[in-house]
Design a protein around this motif. Sequence first.
Motif, PDB file in Angstrom:
ATOM      1  N   ARG A  11      53.409 -19.290   3.690  1.00 49.35           N
ATOM      2  CA  ARG A  11      52.553 -20.471   3.565  1.00 49.35           C
ATOM      3  C   ARG A  11      51.273 -20.242   4.367  1.00 49.35           C
ATOM      4  NH1 ARG A  11      57.684 -22.687   4.843  1.00 49.35           N
ATOM      5  NH2 ARG A  11      56.921 -23.146   6.940  1.00 49.35           N
ATOM      6  N   GLU A  12      50.364 -21.141   4.202  1.00 50.51           N
ATOM      7  CA  GLU A  12      49.056 -21.025   4.852  1.00 50.51           C
ATOM      8  C   GLU A  12      49.189 -20.789   6.359  1.00 50.51           C
ATOM      9  OE1 GLU A  12      45.027 -20.619   4.733  1.00 50.51           O
ATOM     10  OE2 GLU A  12      46.234 -21.018   2.953  1.00 50.51           O
ATOM     11  N   GLU A  13      50.117 -21.468   7.003  1.00 57.87           N
ATOM     12  CA  GLU A  13      50.236 -21.327   8.459  1.00 57.87           C
ATOM     13  C   GLU A  13      50.741 -19.952   8.899  1.00 57.87           C
ATOM     14  OE1 GLU A  13      54.163 -23.684   7.515  1.00 57.87           O
ATOM     15  OE2 GLU A  13      52.102 -23.777   6.800  1.00 57.87           O
ATOM     16  N   HIS A  14      51.263 -19.159   7.961  1.00 59.14           N
ATOM     17  CA  HIS A  14      51.735 -17.808   8.274  1.00 59.14           C
ATOM     18  C   HIS A  14      50.640 -16.752   8.113  1.00 59.14           C
ATOM     19  CE1 HIS A  14      55.665 -19.623   6.621  1.00 59.14           C
ATOM     20  NE2 HIS A  14      55.764 -19.625   7.940  1.00 59.14           N
ATOM     21  N   LEU A  15      49.586 -17.099   7.394  1.00 58.67           N
ATOM     22  CA  LEU A  15      48.604 -16.089   6.975  1.00 58.67           C
ATOM     23  C   LEU A  15      47.976 -15.316   8.118  1.00 58.67           C
ATOM     24  CD1 LEU A  15      46.638 -17.518   3.924  1.00 58.67           C
ATOM     25  CD2 LEU A  15      48.188 -15.566   4.018  1.00 58.67           C
ATOM     26  N   GLN A  45      44.921 -13.816  -1.174  1.00 60.42           N
ATOM     27  CA  GLN A  45      45.015 -13.382  -2.572  1.00 60.42           C
ATOM     28  C   GLN A  45      46.111 -12.339  -2.757  1.00 60.42           C
ATOM     29  OE1 GLN A  45      41.137 -12.078  -3.854  1.00 60.42           O
ATOM     30  NE2 GLN A  45      40.205 -14.071  -3.445  1.00 60.42           N
ATOM     31  N   SER A  46      46.343 -11.545  -1.743  1.00 54.37           N
ATOM     32  CA  SER A  46      47.334 -10.483  -1.829  1.00 54.37           C
ATOM     33  C   SER A  46      48.773 -11.001  -1.766  1.00 54.37           C
ATOM     34  CB  SER A  46      47.093  -9.480  -0.698  1.00 54.37           C
ATOM     35  OG  SER A  46      48.067  -8.485  -0.689  1.00 54.37           O
ATOM     36  N   VAL A  47      49.008 -12.032  -0.940  1.00 59.17           N
ATOM     37  CA  VAL A  47      50.389 -12.454  -0.702  1.00 59.17           C
ATOM     38  C   VAL A  47      50.746 -13.825  -1.258  1.00 59.17           C
ATOM     39  CG1 VAL A  47      50.652 -10.993   1.335  1.00 59.17           C
ATOM     40  CG2 VAL A  47      49.929 -13.384   1.604  1.00 59.17           C
TER      41      VAL A  47
END
Length: 169
Positions: A11-15, A45-47
């Motif tokens: 999720r966004e918080e992991h990026l 975009q990659s993950v």
Amino acid sequence: MGESLLFTEIREEHLSDVLDIYNYYVLNTTVSFHTEPLSLDEMRQSVMNDDPRFKSYVILSWDNVIQGYVLIARHKSKPAYDSSGEISVYLKPACVGKRIGQHALRFIEKRAAELDFHVLVATVCAENERSRQLFSKNGYEQCAYFKEIGCKFGRRLDIASYQKILGGT
């Protein structure tokens, strides 16, 4: 340690953590063939994508600390390859050698089987002996070897591809 690992969709918080892990390998190793660090948008975009079959997962310890990530990506963009997936495992450098990669493979293979993948493919730099051993010891067969196909840090590098047939469609 494997029993205490959790896998959850990125999720966004992991990026930011995922980006730090990947960019470590970009800057310091031949594990990745990127030669420049990725931006947060490029990593996103990659993950992260909308296709429910091609997903990325963070690997969390029992206390919710990110240990690395694992993903299934599209192997090729042509429809005939839809039952094949390309897998990658990236761990924090301090987490290498703790059997986390083996548990990540088990997780992603189970997930791939649930999603009806037939074949999983992993491509690694040939000098990355840890990854080569990880895949070989977990039932992947080396199916290709390309000599001097990449260039990083002023050196020509080989890659080896491994595959495992899961069954399914």
